[in-house]
Scaffold this motif. Sequence first.
Motif, PDB file in Angstrom:
ATOM      1  N   MET A 111      -2.905  26.464  -0.664  1.00 28.95           N
ATOM      2  CA  MET A 111      -1.522  26.884  -0.943  1.00 28.95           C
ATOM      3  C   MET A 111      -0.863  27.455   0.293  1.00 28.95           C
ATOM      4  O   MET A 111      -1.466  28.144   1.074  1.00 28.95           O
ATOM      5  N   SER A 112       0.414  27.164   0.475  1.00 30.84           N
ATOM      6  CA  SER A 112       1.158  27.711   1.603  1.00 30.84           C
ATOM      7  C   SER A 112       1.448  29.191   1.335  1.00 30.84           C
ATOM      8  O   SER A 112       1.097  29.727   0.295  1.00 30.84           O
ATOM      9  N   GLY A 113       2.145  29.841   2.264  1.00 31.79           N
ATOM     10  CA  GLY A 113       2.444  31.261   2.085  1.00 31.79           C
ATOM     11  C   GLY A 113       3.524  31.522   1.053  1.00 31.79           C
ATOM     12  O   GLY A 113       3.740  32.660   0.645  1.00 31.79           O
ATOM     13  N   ALA A 114       4.220  30.458   0.587  1.00 29.87           N
ATOM     14  CA  ALA A 114       5.304  30.662  -0.381  1.00 29.87           C
ATOM     15  C   ALA A 114       4.744  31.113  -1.715  1.00 29.87           C
ATOM     16  O   ALA A 114       3.559  30.950  -1.989  1.00 29.87           O
ATOM     17  N   LEU A 115       5.610  31.693  -2.545  1.00 27.00           N
ATOM     18  CA  LEU A 115       5.155  32.135  -3.865  1.00 27.00           C
ATOM     19  C   LEU A 115       4.721  30.934  -4.703  1.00 27.00           C
ATOM     20  O   LEU A 115       5.374  29.883  -4.661  1.00 27.00           O
ATOM     21  N   PRO A 116       3.632  31.069  -5.489  1.00 23.24           N
ATOM     22  CA  PRO A 116       3.212  29.969  -6.364  1.00 23.24           C
ATOM     23  C   PRO A 116       4.332  29.595  -7.331  1.00 23.24           C
ATOM     24  O   PRO A 116       4.970  30.476  -7.912  1.00 23.24           O
ATOM     25  N   ARG A 117       4.518  28.315  -7.503  1.00 16.99           N
ATOM     26  CA  ARG A 117       5.563  27.810  -8.401  1.00 16.99           C
ATOM     27  C   ARG A 117       4.937  27.479  -9.754  1.00 16.99           C
ATOM     28  O   ARG A 117       4.020  26.667  -9.838  1.00 16.99           O
ATOM     29  N   ILE A 118       5.468  28.135 -10.794  1.00 22.67           N
ATOM     30  CA  ILE A 118       4.930  27.947 -12.153  1.00 22.67           C
ATOM     31  C   ILE A 118       5.876  27.068 -12.960  1.00 22.67           C
ATOM     32  O   ILE A 118       7.099  27.237 -12.899  1.00 22.67           O
ATOM     33  N   GLY A 119       5.297  26.150 -13.732  1.00 25.63           N
ATOM     34  CA  GLY A 119       6.070  25.383 -14.710  1.00 25.63           C
ATOM     35  C   GLY A 119       5.462  25.585 -16.087  1.00 25.63           C
ATOM     36  O   GLY A 119       4.235  25.560 -16.228  1.00 25.63           O
ATOM     37  N   VAL A 120       6.293  25.801 -17.086  1.00 23.97           N
ATOM     38  CA  VAL A 120       5.799  26.014 -18.457  1.00 23.97           C
ATOM     39  C   VAL A 120       6.276  24.863 -19.337  1.00 23.97           C
ATOM     40  O   VAL A 120       7.477  24.614 -19.444  1.00 23.97           O
ATOM     41  N   ALA A 121       5.326  24.189 -19.975  1.00 24.41           N
ATOM     42  CA  ALA A 121       5.665  23.119 -20.925  1.00 24.41           C
ATOM     43  C   ALA A 121       5.418  23.612 -22.338  1.00 24.41           C
ATOM     44  O   ALA A 121       4.342  24.131 -22.630  1.00 24.41           O
ATOM     45  N   GLY A 122       6.423  23.431 -23.212  1.00 26.99           N
ATOM     46  CA  GLY A 122       6.357  23.973 -24.561  1.00 26.99           C
ATOM     47  C   GLY A 122       6.843  25.411 -24.507  1.00 26.99           C
ATOM     48  O   GLY A 122       6.041  26.338 -24.369  1.00 26.99           O
ATOM     49  N   ILE A 123       8.150  25.603 -24.566  1.00 30.97           N
ATOM     50  CA  ILE A 123       8.695  26.954 -24.337  1.00 30.97           C
ATOM     51  C   ILE A 123       9.117  27.629 -25.633  1.00 30.97           C
ATOM     52  O   ILE A 123       9.449  28.800 -25.640  1.00 30.97           O
ATOM     53  N   HIS A 124       9.120  26.855 -26.729  1.00 27.68           N
ATOM     54  CA  HIS A 124       9.408  27.491 -28.018  1.00 27.68           C
ATOM     55  C   HIS A 124       8.054  27.828 -28.638  1.00 27.68           C
ATOM     56  O   HIS A 124       7.026  27.543 -28.059  1.00 27.68           O
ATOM     57  N   GLY A 125       8.037  28.404 -29.822  1.00 27.59           N
ATOM     58  CA  GLY A 125       6.734  28.783 -30.396  1.00 27.59           C
ATOM     59  C   GLY A 125       6.013  29.714 -29.432  1.00 27.59           C
ATOM     60  O   GLY A 125       6.619  30.545 -28.727  1.00 27.59           O
ATOM     61  N   HIS A 126       4.702  29.532 -29.324  1.00 24.36           N
ATOM     62  CA  HIS A 126       3.881  30.442 -28.524  1.00 24.36           C
ATOM     63  C   HIS A 126       4.243  30.394 -27.037  1.00 24.36           C
ATOM     64  O   HIS A 126       4.015  31.359 -26.289  1.00 24.36           O
ATOM     65  N   GLY A 127       4.797  29.275 -26.578  1.00 22.88           N
ATOM     66  CA  GLY A 127       5.154  29.121 -25.168  1.00 22.88           C
ATOM     67  C   GLY A 127       6.119  30.188 -24.666  1.00 22.88           C
ATOM     68  O   GLY A 127       6.157  30.484 -23.463  1.00 22.88           O
TER      69      GLY A 127
END
Length: 377
Positions: free
Chosen positions: A1-17
Motif C-alpha cells: 500500500m502507498s502512503g495514502a489513506l486506505p480506500r474503503i468500499g462498502v457493498a450492501g449499504i442498507h440492512g446490516h451494511g
Amino acid sequence: MSGALPRIGVAGIHGHGATHVAAARGLEASGRARLAAVADHRPPEADLGDVAVFTDATDMIARADLDVVVLSTPMHTHLPLARAALEAGAHVLLEKPPTPTRADFHALVGASERTGRAVQVGFQSLGSQAVPFVRGLLADGAIGEFTGFGALGTWLRTESYWTRAPWAGRRVLDGSSVVDGAVTNPLAHATATALAVAGATAEDAVSGLRLDLHRANAIEADDTSSFVAGLPGGRTLAGALVLTAPRRSEPCVIVHGSAGRIVLWYTLDLVQVSTPGSNLAWTTSHARTNLLANLVEHAVAGEALLAPLAATGAFMRVLEAVRTADEPRRIDPSYVTRAASPDGDHLVVADVEAWSERVVTEGRTFAELGAPWAVGP
Ligand SMILES: NC(=O)c1ccc[n+]([C@@H]2O[C@H](COP(=O)([O-])OP(=O)(O)OC[C@H]3O[C@@H](n4cnc5c(N)ncnc54)[C@H](O)[C@@H]3O)[C@@H](O)[C@H]2O)c1
C-alpha cells in the motif's frame, strides 16, 4: 500500500451494511481510512458527499480502486464478489456466514492465499477482548477442568421477517444454497463464538455432529434447532438456537467446569464466572475492536486479524452439516402459539426456553431430551 489513506468500499449499504458505512465514516473521522465508494441496488438515503455511488458491487470493485472492500450482501453473492475483490487487490471484510457451502469456502480460502489478500469474516463478537479473557481463565484453571461448552440463543422473529427478502428462510434459492436458518444465520455468532472460546476453529476440530433441526414457521430452513458436536479433548459443544421463543433473551456461550461455570454474554462483552460457594457471579466487562478497523490496520501495518477466514473452518463444518441435512421437521401446530409484538406477530414453541436451557446444560439435543414437539407423535 502507498502512503495514502486506505480506500474503503462498502457493498450492501442498507440492512446490516449501514453499520459498516458508519464504521468506515468513523475511521475517516479519525484519519485512518477513507470511505471512497458504496454500492447497492437501492440508492443511498443520505447525501454521501464525494463518495462514489454504484448500483452493483461488481462495478464498484472493478472501478473504484479500493484497498478494502466490505461485502454486506446476501450470502449467495459472497463467493463471487469476494473473489472479485481479492483479485482486484483488495482485502475483504465479508459478512457472516462466509459462504453457503464448504466447497465455496475452500475456493475462497484458495483465492485469498493466491492473491495474498486477507478475508476477515463479520463475526463481530470475535473482536471482543472477552474471548481471549475467557480462554485465559480456562488456561488458568479458574473453573477447574472444563468439560463442555454451550451456545444458547433464544430469540423471536416475526412472521414478516421471513418474507422480507426472497432468500429469507430458504435453504436453496434459484438452485443456489442460501441456508438461512437459525443455526447458520441469525444465531451463527453463538456457535462461532463458542468454537473460538473452545479454541476449536480449524475445519477438523468438529466431529460427530448430531443435528436436530425443526421449524414452526412456514419456511424451508430451521427456526428451532439444537446440536451436539464433538470437540478435541473429548469435550462437546451443545447448541440451542431458537427463533421461536416468547421473548428475545441475550444469547451466551457457556463453559462448564469441574469447579464452576463461565458465561460469556457475547453481544454485551460481559463475562460471568460462578464458582462453588459464591452466590453471585464475578462479572467483568471487556472492550471490543471493530473488525473493519482491525482489517484496515492489517492492510496498513500487518496487524493480526481477529476473525480471519481460516478460523471459521469449524463453523463452516457445522454449516455444511445443516445444509446437507434432511429438511427440518415441521413442529406439530398444537405446540405452537401466535403472539403479538410491537414489530408484528411471531410464533412461539411450547416451553422452548426451558428445553433450550436443558440442551446447553445437559449436552443433549431437543429430541434426545424428549421435547414432545421434537420427537413427534
Ligand atoms: N454480523 C451481523 O451481526 C449481521 C447482522 C445481519 C446480517 N448480517 C449479514 O449481512 C449480510 C446482509 O444481510 P442483511 O440482513 O443486511 O441483508 P439485506 O437484504 O437487508 O441487505 C442486503 C443489501 O445488499 C444489497 N445488495 C444485494 N446484492 C448486491 C450487489 N450485487 N451489489 C450491491 N448491493 C447488493 C441489497 O440491495 C440490500 O440493500 C448477510 O450475509 C447477513 O448474514 C450480519
